[in-house]
Design a protein around this motif. Structure first.
Motif, short mmCIF file in Angstrom:
data_model
loop_
_atom_site.label_atom_id
_atom_site.label_comp_id
_atom_site.label_asym_id
_atom_site.label_seq_id
_atom_site.Cartn_x
_atom_site.Cartn_y
_atom_site.Cartn_z
N TRP A 237 66.99 -1.35 -0.08
CA TRP A 237 67.02 -0.45 1.05
C TRP A 237 67.30 -1.20 2.34
N HIS B 17 63.00 1.45 5.57
CA HIS B 17 62.11 2.44 4.98
C HIS B 17 60.82 2.46 5.77
N TYR C 175 68.24 4.63 5.62
CA TYR C 175 67.62 4.18 4.39
C TYR C 175 68.56 3.34 3.53
N ASP C 176 69.68 3.91 3.18
CA ASP C 176 70.59 3.28 2.22
C ASP C 176 71.49 2.29 2.94
N ARG D 277 67.82 8.32 -5.48
CA ARG D 277 68.20 6.99 -5.98
C ARG D 277 67.81 6.79 -7.44
#
Length: 348
Positions: free
Chosen positions: A23, A26, A123-124, A300
């Motif tokens: 990540w 987060h 996040y990603d 995910r």
């Protein structure tokens, strides 16, 4: 589907929290549930959480304000809605299409159009998929998502809202007034959020059954790296099942404002919770909290976090992913076991 912010503290401006290399950013781990369920009760934490989520500027408070504006000013239920007519039906449909276009389109423009905050609170780590991909209708993720969201998502919400307006207008379901039942009138808003959490968990479990996943839910799970338009990007069967949470109004004494709040919690909340970011950051501060890392983990890793952070259904039934690497290993082991037994779809 929106989820509760479970950390009442403002997030750091630039530094990603330490965590798994999978990540970019987060929230503090482990991912927590809403503090309703803390035992012994932590009233200070609960009060701070309620203040931030219900009373301060958040997506939840926006949906609440929007519901009141429409229910009491813009389009209250009245005698004209005792029968179906083009005028008031068109108002419902056009309004909902425009609201989804403004919310999902606006968030998409900020995060992925003008790149309003880069990867801050994203996040990603991977870029949002903009290149052509045969997996998606019309070849592009955004176009695919806009199609499903507008054609089925906003449309089905409008059908259900129109039906319930007709029911309220004809007094087939009881209309609850604030003056007669002030405590229940107010308490019903958080209770509807809890109802939505339970309904979502049960419907979501059903959608992950192999046959249904392959033919229905796979449309939504094309979005591994999600964006605002991913939230309501659903096969029509899933869209109706997800939005059917509104039908609780058929048996629950309520006011149209409660119906509208739940409808926007479902549709517009899905756009905010799938944005891929924890919050909008503008002018060196967190301008609007959106966070739904709990559900991002589901996109995910698939076979975990079927519910949301409003209620700990996943913790109670052993499908909870708290964001840790150990939880990722457990989820992947569980998927391998399910696949060996023929109980899981082919997924990442």
């Amino acid at each position: 589907m929106t989820t509760a912010n479970t950390d009442p503290e403002e997030h750091p401006k630039t530094e990603p929290a330490p965590m798994s290399r999978e990540w970019h950013w987060h929230p503090e781990l482990p991912v927590k549930f809403a503090p309703y369920w803390a035992w012994p009760p932590k009233f200070g934490v609960l009060g701070k959480w309620a203040w931030q989520n219900w009373l301060q500027f958040s997506d939840r408070s926006i949906f609440l304000l929007l519901a009141f504006l429409i229910a009491f000013l813009m389009q209250p239920v009245g005698p004209d809605q005792t029968s179906f007519s083009f005028a008031w039906l068109a108002h419902v449909f056009v309004r909902n299409w425009l609201l989804l276009l403004i919310v999902a389109g606006g968030l998409h423009l900020w995060f992925y159009g003008v790149d309003g905050q880069g990867k801050l609170l994203k996040y990603d780590p991977r870029p949002y998929l903009k290149r052509k991909n045969a997996l998606f209708k019309f070849g592009y993720q955004t176009w695919d998502n806009v199609y499903y969201s507008m054609v089925f998502g906003a449309t089905f919400l409008s059908v259900l809202e129109s039906f319930l307006r007709w029911m309220y207008a004809n007094e087939f379901i009881q209309t609850l007034s604030f003056s007669a039942h002030p405590i229940w009138f107010i308490a019903l808003f958080p209770l509807l959020a809890l109802w939505q959490s339970m309904h979502f968990y049960l419907v979501h479990l059903l959608l992950h059954q192999p046959f249904i996943y392959k033919h229905v839910h796979a449309v939504h799970h094309r979005n591994v790296n999600t964006g605002p338009w991913s939230g309501m990007s659903m096969h029509p069967v899933e869209a109706f099942g997800y939005l059917s949470a509104l039908l609780i109004m058929l048996i629950l004494p309520s006011h149209p404002v409660h119906m509208l709040f739940l409808g926007y919690w479902l549709m517009l909340g899905a756009a905010s919770s799938h944005s891929g970011y924890e919050a909008i950051w503008a002018k060196d501060r967190q301008a609007l909290l959106l966070g739904a890392f709990f559900h991002q983990l589901h996109h995910r890793y698939y076979e975990c976090n079927y519910g949301n952070a409003e209620m700990p259904w996943d913790k109670w039934f052993g499908t909870y992913h708290d964001g840790s690497e150990d939880a990722t290993k457990r989820t992947r082991n569980r998927k391998r076991e399910m696949h060996a037994k023929g109980k899981v779809h082919a997924s990442k």
